[in-house]
Design a protein around this motif. Sequence first.
Motif, PDB file in Angstrom:
ATOM      1  N   ASP A 366       0.813  -1.217   0.000  1.00 16.95           N
ATOM      2  CA  ASP A 366       0.000   0.000   0.000  1.00 16.95           C
ATOM      3  C   ASP A 366       0.851   1.273   0.000  1.00 16.95           C
ATOM      4  N   PRO A 368      -1.065   4.481   0.611  1.00 18.43           N
ATOM      5  CA  PRO A 368      -2.355   5.156   0.726  1.00 18.43           C
ATOM      6  C   PRO A 368      -2.288   6.662   0.524  1.00 18.43           C
ATOM      7  N   GLN A 371      -2.767   7.119  -3.010  1.00 14.50           N
ATOM      8  CA  GLN A 371      -3.876   6.343  -3.574  1.00 14.50           C
ATOM      9  C   GLN A 371      -3.390   5.333  -4.616  1.00 14.50           C
ATOM     10  N   LEU A 400      -8.867  -5.331  -4.073  1.00 20.72           N
ATOM     11  CA  LEU A 400      -8.382  -4.679  -2.853  1.00 20.72           C
ATOM     12  C   LEU A 400      -8.128  -3.195  -3.101  1.00 20.72           C
ATOM     13  N   ARG A 404     -10.177   0.140  -1.504  1.00 25.03           N
ATOM     14  CA  ARG A 404      -9.518   1.154  -0.676  1.00 25.03           C
ATOM     15  C   ARG A 404      -9.515   2.527  -1.335  1.00 25.03           C
ATOM     16  N   TYR A 406      -8.160   3.418  -4.241  1.00 24.51           N
ATOM     17  CA  TYR A 406      -6.935   3.789  -4.929  1.00 24.51           C
ATOM     18  C   TYR A 406      -7.209   4.070  -6.403  1.00 24.51           C
TER      19      TYR A 406
END
Length: 454
Positions: A366, A368, A371, A400, A404, A406
């Motif tokens: 990740d 985050p 993104q 996934l 989230r 992204y």
Amino acid sequence: MTGDLEHSSTAVSGAGFVAAIRSAAPYVHTYNGRTFVIAFPGEVCLRRDTERLLADIALLCSLGVRVVIVHGARPQIEEQLRIRGIESRFDNGFRITDSCTMEAVKAAVGILRVGIEAKLSSSLANTPMAGSRLKVIGGTWVTARPLGVRNGVDFQYSGTVRSVDIAEIRSHVSKKQVVLISPIGYSPTGEAFNLRNADIAEAVATGLGADKLIFILESEPGRWSESLGAGDSGQLPLTAAERGLTREMRARSLPEEDRNCVMAALSSCRSGVRRVHLIGVDGASPLLRELFTRDGCGLMISAEDDYESLRPATVDDITGIKELIEPMERSGILVARSREQIEVEIATFSVIVRDGTVIACNAFIDYPGEQSAEFACVAVHPDYRGRDLAAVLLRRARSLARGRGYRTLFALTTQTPHWFLEHGFIRGSRADLPRPRREAYDEGRNSIVLVDQL
């Protein structure tokens, strides 16, 4: 020293032999102390290679497997009826057993049982049974009740299983004795009834909570896999097996005994037997190949839907992941990761596990703040390439990432850019990477950047 034993006519190289032993070792460990119920029809006992099958069963016993054998006797009964000049009669898959027919049943079962016991008790040198010391035991453990009159047909001495003395059977197998059960049951009033061996096998396996119920059939269930959609594994979860095997029985002209076994297999799995195997008789030792190779040679019905499952990795998968990626690290395809690093990053990994073995993996890293996420450390076991398991992992990674919120999923590769392009990625550059990944970029590897615009 093996000089006194008969050598196989098929030469096995030293490396091949060692590889075979090592690949079978996990199963040897797993099966030790487990209980298997093995059922086969009387037709199998007419084959010239019956001794091979019994020798394979003896080998299972020597490896610590607790074995219950349930045999059928339909062709042997037919022969006794022929000798006596009695017509064979069936209705709805059950034999109509009058008193004269029951005498033929007793004779056929007695002769066949003695033959099986004799072969299992053999320990002659220069045979596959050399050195075995099996103790075979039987008893009046199956209580039967009559089928009675159905649709106006009186089945007389044909019966069905009322109960099985599970405690007594369990006591004997715990002493490493082979329990041999014939297709005859007894009533509390002292009568004997002709039973179907598939029904007995189902009742025994369910009562024991057997680890495996194995039906050996005249047909070759391994050849059914493609039409059932089981893939090269020959494995079906129960829900799919119920649909697929019903179609299979409609499409194929299966012997009645095989149909009985298929129905008993499904019923056993519904009743808690974790794995039921349907295997044929052709080829080299199908019983051993089904049990000691990862892909087997028959059809397995699993009460668990995760025999081959895609899931997040756990610390128990670290060794499997390391073994999977090490060859690719040595060849430079993947960046080397220590066991300690994998342990620290284990929460980022997904694995596809087949019968306890990691056969594919990837890491999902990740970013985050930007993104974005990296689809990294993708590896597939050589034996399972060609099934596009990497695409399965990619679908999970995309899910996934989208979940989230992204915007991009990216990958770095030195040797497989075309695979990513074929799966919707586009060529990118170092500038497209999140800042931490851009700063960690290895100029020496000069990896190609590929980006999936989610």
